[in-house]
Design an enzyme around this catalytic site. Structure first.
Site, PDB file in Angstrom:
ATOM      1  N   CYS A  74     -52.914  15.520 -37.648  1.00  0.00           N
ATOM      2  CA  CYS A  74     -53.709  16.738 -37.779  1.00  0.00           C
ATOM      3  C   CYS A  74     -53.304  17.403 -39.083  1.00  0.00           C
ATOM      4  O   CYS A  74     -52.174  17.883 -39.217  1.00  0.00           O
ATOM      5  CB  CYS A  74     -53.493  17.681 -36.598  1.00  0.00           C
ATOM      6  N   CYS A 209     -61.075  21.150 -39.874  1.00  0.00           N
ATOM      7  CA  CYS A 209     -60.354  19.922 -39.527  1.00  0.00           C
ATOM      8  C   CYS A 209     -59.835  19.328 -40.822  1.00  0.00           C
ATOM      9  O   CYS A 209     -60.624  18.849 -41.653  1.00  0.00           O
ATOM     10  CB  CYS A 209     -61.276  18.943 -38.804  1.00  0.00           C
TER      11      CYS A 209
END
Length: 274
Positions: A74, A209
């Site tokens: 991430c 993201c």
């Protein structure tokens, strides 16, 4: 068990970060991660981040999506952890060792080299990841990249015209993607700017993201659509992505600490040992 946690976000992609490097070990199950991530009955977050001791880095980072699934990488969380650890850190992840540093209110993270082979994405069968011969309604011929986790990228005339809340879950769970997939829809405005929306695997629509921005940028560079570095603007704000073939991806953007608090983990489910 009482634990301290940090609420952080990168462009609105928000995290509960538990630093267990110097505490008793924290057992994180899928059910417990889901309960903590619940925005009505838990703390609320897109991802739960658990920091553990590492023999090769400043911390080992484990990442749990809001649905409880543990994932490889991430980008926004990595920037937040680098900031939390003092602005310069080496972080061990399932996807490999990541290095980050902060300067002038921004955090830059090296995320390794992208992979484009069909079996590295992974896909269920062989195909050209530069223009995959598949379509879901108006979304067709995506590119694919693994930047620590798997992504498909659709370049479209206008990102806001795509019903990503409807098409995203269909594409994420398509049998073509045995590990499921993150879904990106992008519009190239010029050779220095991309607009992006992301349906994140295990999370849904998200304000930002980081790995999606990286996958989209490297795909656009690979296709000759943009130059590097490129600015990728998500609903939560912009990230800068720098990449050339044979080099690691460098992502730069903000990391925000919201608050620090404590909670009793037993309120979010028992340990597996009882």
């Amino acid at each position: 068990m009482q634990v301290r946690f940090h609420k952080m976000h990168g462009l609105g992609n928000d995290f509960v970060v538990i630093d267990a490097r110097a505490t008793a070990p924290v057992e994180m199950t899928a059910a417990r991660a889901r309960a903590l991530a619940d925005r009505k009955t838990g703390v609320g977050c897109d991802q739960l981040i658990l920091l553990e001791p590492s023999a090769v880095a400043d911390a080992r980072m484990r990442i749990f999506n809001a649905d409880g699934s543990e994932v490889e990488a991430c980008g926004n969380a990595t920037r937040c952890v680098v900031s939390l650890l003092g602005g310069s850190a080496r972080i061990e992840t399932v996807a490999g060792l990541l290095e980050g540093r902060s300067a002038d209110g921004q955090v830059s993270v090296e995320l390794g080299e992208p992979r484009f082979d069909w079996d590295a994405i992974p896909l269920a069968y062989a195909m050209d990841t530069r223009a995959m011969p598949v379509a879901w309604e108006e979304l067709e011929a995506p590119m694919a990249a693994n930047v620590g986790n798997p992504h498909v990228v659709f370049f479209v005339p206008e990102t806001d015209a795509v019903a990503l809340d409807r098409l995203g879950p269909r594409i994420e769970t398509d049998p073509l993607f045995p590990a499921r997939i993150n879904v990106n829809v992008a519009t190239v405005d010029d050779r220095a700017n991309i607009r992006l929306r992301v349906w994140e695997r295990g999370v849904g629509l998200t304000d930002a993201c980081g790995t999606g921005a990286c996958a989209t940028a490297v795909s656009a560079i690979r296709a000759g659509l943009v130059d590097s570095p490129v600015r990728v603007t998500l609903p939560g704000g912009p990230l800068t992505i720098d990449w050339a073939p044979g080099r690691p991806i460098v992502m730069t953007g903000p990391a925000t600490h919201v608050f620090t608090a404590e909670t009793d983990l037993s309120a979010f489910g028992a340990d597996s040992r009882g």
